[in-house]
Design an enzyme around this catalytic site. Structure first.
Site, PDB file in Angstrom:
ATOM      1  N   ASP A 122       4.528 -34.002  16.981  1.00 44.28           N
ATOM      2  CA  ASP A 122       3.894 -34.642  18.140  1.00 44.28           C
ATOM      3  C   ASP A 122       4.858 -35.468  18.995  1.00 44.28           C
ATOM      4  O   ASP A 122       4.562 -35.762  20.142  1.00 44.28           O
ATOM      5  CB  ASP A 122       2.746 -35.557  17.681  1.00 44.28           C
ATOM      6  CG  ASP A 122       1.650 -34.781  16.970  1.00 44.28           C
ATOM      7  OD1 ASP A 122       1.549 -33.562  17.183  1.00 44.28           O
ATOM      8  OD2 ASP A 122       0.908 -35.399  16.179  1.00 44.28           O
ATOM      9  N   THR A 155       7.346 -35.427  12.751  1.00 50.23           N
ATOM     10  CA  THR A 155       6.073 -34.915  13.258  1.00 50.23           C
ATOM     11  C   THR A 155       6.356 -34.076  14.495  1.00 50.23           C
ATOM     12  O   THR A 155       7.246 -34.421  15.280  1.00 50.23           O
ATOM     13  CB  THR A 155       5.097 -36.043  13.657  1.00 50.23           C
ATOM     14  OG1 THR A 155       4.042 -35.499  14.472  1.00 50.23           O
ATOM     15  CG2 THR A 155       5.755 -37.151  14.459  1.00 50.23           C
ATOM     16  N   GLY A 205       0.418 -34.347   8.889  1.00 49.74           N
ATOM     17  CA  GLY A 205       0.634 -32.946   9.284  1.00 49.74           C
ATOM     18  C   GLY A 205       2.066 -32.544   8.979  1.00 49.74           C
ATOM     19  O   GLY A 205       2.990 -33.306   9.249  1.00 49.74           O
ATOM     20  N   ARG A 221      -7.458 -16.601  31.705  1.00 44.83           N
ATOM     21  CA  ARG A 221      -7.492 -16.380  30.255  1.00 44.83           C
ATOM     22  C   ARG A 221      -7.019 -17.661  29.551  1.00 44.83           C
ATOM     23  O   ARG A 221      -6.244 -18.434  30.124  1.00 44.83           O
ATOM     24  CB  ARG A 221      -6.566 -15.235  29.835  1.00 44.83           C
ATOM     25  CG  ARG A 221      -7.023 -13.850  30.279  1.00 44.83           C
ATOM     26  CD  ARG A 221      -8.269 -13.399  29.528  1.00 44.83           C
ATOM     27  NE  ARG A 221      -8.637 -12.030  29.836  1.00 44.83           N
ATOM     28  CZ  ARG A 221      -9.407 -11.655  30.853  1.00 44.83           C
ATOM     29  NH1 ARG A 221      -9.890 -12.563  31.694  1.00 44.83           N
ATOM     30  NH2 ARG A 221      -9.713 -10.381  31.041  1.00 44.83           N
ATOM     31  N   ARG A 274      -1.527 -34.112  19.475  1.00 49.51           N
ATOM     32  CA  ARG A 274      -2.492 -35.211  19.286  1.00 49.51           C
ATOM     33  C   ARG A 274      -2.702 -35.950  20.614  1.00 49.51           C
ATOM     34  O   ARG A 274      -2.992 -35.295  21.599  1.00 49.51           O
ATOM     35  CB  ARG A 274      -1.999 -36.148  18.181  1.00 49.51           C
ATOM     36  CG  ARG A 274      -3.138 -36.858  17.461  1.00 49.51           C
ATOM     37  CD  ARG A 274      -2.603 -37.684  16.329  1.00 49.51           C
ATOM     38  NE  ARG A 274      -2.281 -36.891  15.159  1.00 49.51           N
ATOM     39  CZ  ARG A 274      -3.171 -36.498  14.246  1.00 49.51           C
ATOM     40  NH1 ARG A 274      -4.426 -36.834  14.373  1.00 49.51           N
ATOM     41  NH2 ARG A 274      -2.811 -35.788  13.214  1.00 49.51           N
TER      42      ARG A 274
END
Ligand code: F6P
Length: 325
Positions: A129, A127, A13, A249, A173
């Site tokens: 993440d 990344t 990614g 929401r 992730r």
């Protein structure tokens, strides 16, 4: 062996700051007298031989751009010995004698496999993440976090107008870092991360308590890797709507967090890590990746990425709960 030609690739990614890292590799490499080639589409490009020379002018104007000028991909073929053999043949044909791999866990695990064949490789931890074991913070995290925060700040204003609770799902992730950090910095009432077990009923109790305390809005930050995603939680809360008080929401931030210009922190980090990676490769190092560790640019063994990162700081988890009062 003296290196003459090094390749650089971005894999997995994308993350804001990858372009800054490519630029740093190219400009530092050229300053060291190396030829630098860029590989398109990550490890797939190594297998298909998609390599192109990169000079200092070719990386002009990319520092401030999100994404990666080289393209990125996840390449299952590279996970097989046959795929890696093809990649090694391609590298030989292009007379490449070292590679800088810019990416996250999967990409650095691929770098470890390549280094295991004896081919010189140095990685760069990148990344959104923040799940690379050993790295304090990876390239892209700070920008992604700021994007999540901007979204949370905006959602709070509209939530207050309608006395609503928003469930905001963020990426990461299997790692809860982005959600936890966004929750603390964004003033969330509840943070839901994979590393901390919490029942949906306990979350509903927290929302009800916030409503009873007179809060005009509530934010629940949900990590995408948590046991329940934001939609599933909203469906559960909907059944207890009367008790909870707030209308509900859901907003899923998704790839919005990965796109766009890198902030100052990520540009700086990417420049430091990219430059250090190619310098160490030129000095004969291999089998390491560059990361910010304990605040300093540090080479860490690639082997380390094969082990999961320890859970987030307990103190941050405690603060997330304490600040929700
Ligand atoms: O690893 C970065 C990441 O954005 C994760 O947070 C997310 O789970 C995943 O990639 C999404 O992958 P893709 O871009 O292939 O949909």
């Amino acid at each position: 062996m003296t290196l003459k030609r090094v390749a650089v690739l971005t894999s997995g990614g994308d993350a804001p700051g990858m372009n800054a890292a490519i630029r740093a590799v190219v400009r530092t490499g050229v300053a060291r007298g190396l030829e630098v080639v860029g590989v398109r589409q990550g490890y797939s490009g190594l297998i298909d031989g998609q390599l192109q020379p990169l000079g200092t002018r070719d990386v002009a104007g990319i520092l401030q751009l999100g994404g990666t000028m080289l393209g990125s991909a996840r390449a299952p073929e590279f996970q097989t010995p046959e795929g890696r053999d093809r990649a090694l043949r391609g590298l030989g044909q292009h007379r490449v004698d070292g590679v800088v791999v810019i990416g996250g866990n999967g990409s650095l695990a691929g770098a470890q496999a390549l280094a295991g064949t004896g081919f010189p490789v140095v990685g760069v931890a990148s990344t959104i993440d923040n799940d690379v074991n050993g790295a304090d913070i990876t390239i892209g995290v700070d920008t992604a976090l700021n994007i999540a925060l901007e979204a949370i700040d905006r959602l709070k204003t509209t939530a207050s107008s309608h006395q609503r609770a928003f469930l905001v799902e963020v990426m990461g992730r299997n790692c809860g870092y982005l959600a936890l950090a966004a929750g603390v910095a964004g003033g969330a009432e509840v943070v839901v991360i994979p590393e901390v077990e919490m029942s949906p009923d306990a979350m509903a109790d927290e929302l009800q308590a916030a409503y009873t305390r007179g809060k005009r809005h509530a934010i629940v930050v949900v990590a995408e890797g948590a046991r329940w995603d934001a939609l599933a939680l909203a469906r559960h809360f909907e059944k207890h709507r009367e008790r909870i008080g707030f209308e509900l929401r859901v907003t899923t931030l998704g790839h919005v967090q990965r796109g766009g210009a890198p902030g100052a922190f990520d540009r700086l980090l990417a420049t430091r890590l990219g430059a250090a990676a190619v310098e160490r490769l030129a000095d004969g190092e291999s089998g390491t990746y560059m990361a910010l560790a304990r605040g300093a640019v540090t080479p860490l063994p690639l082997q380390q990425v094969l082990t999961p990162k320890p859970p987030p700081d307990r103190e941050l988890i405690r603060l997330a709960q304490l600040m929700a009062r």
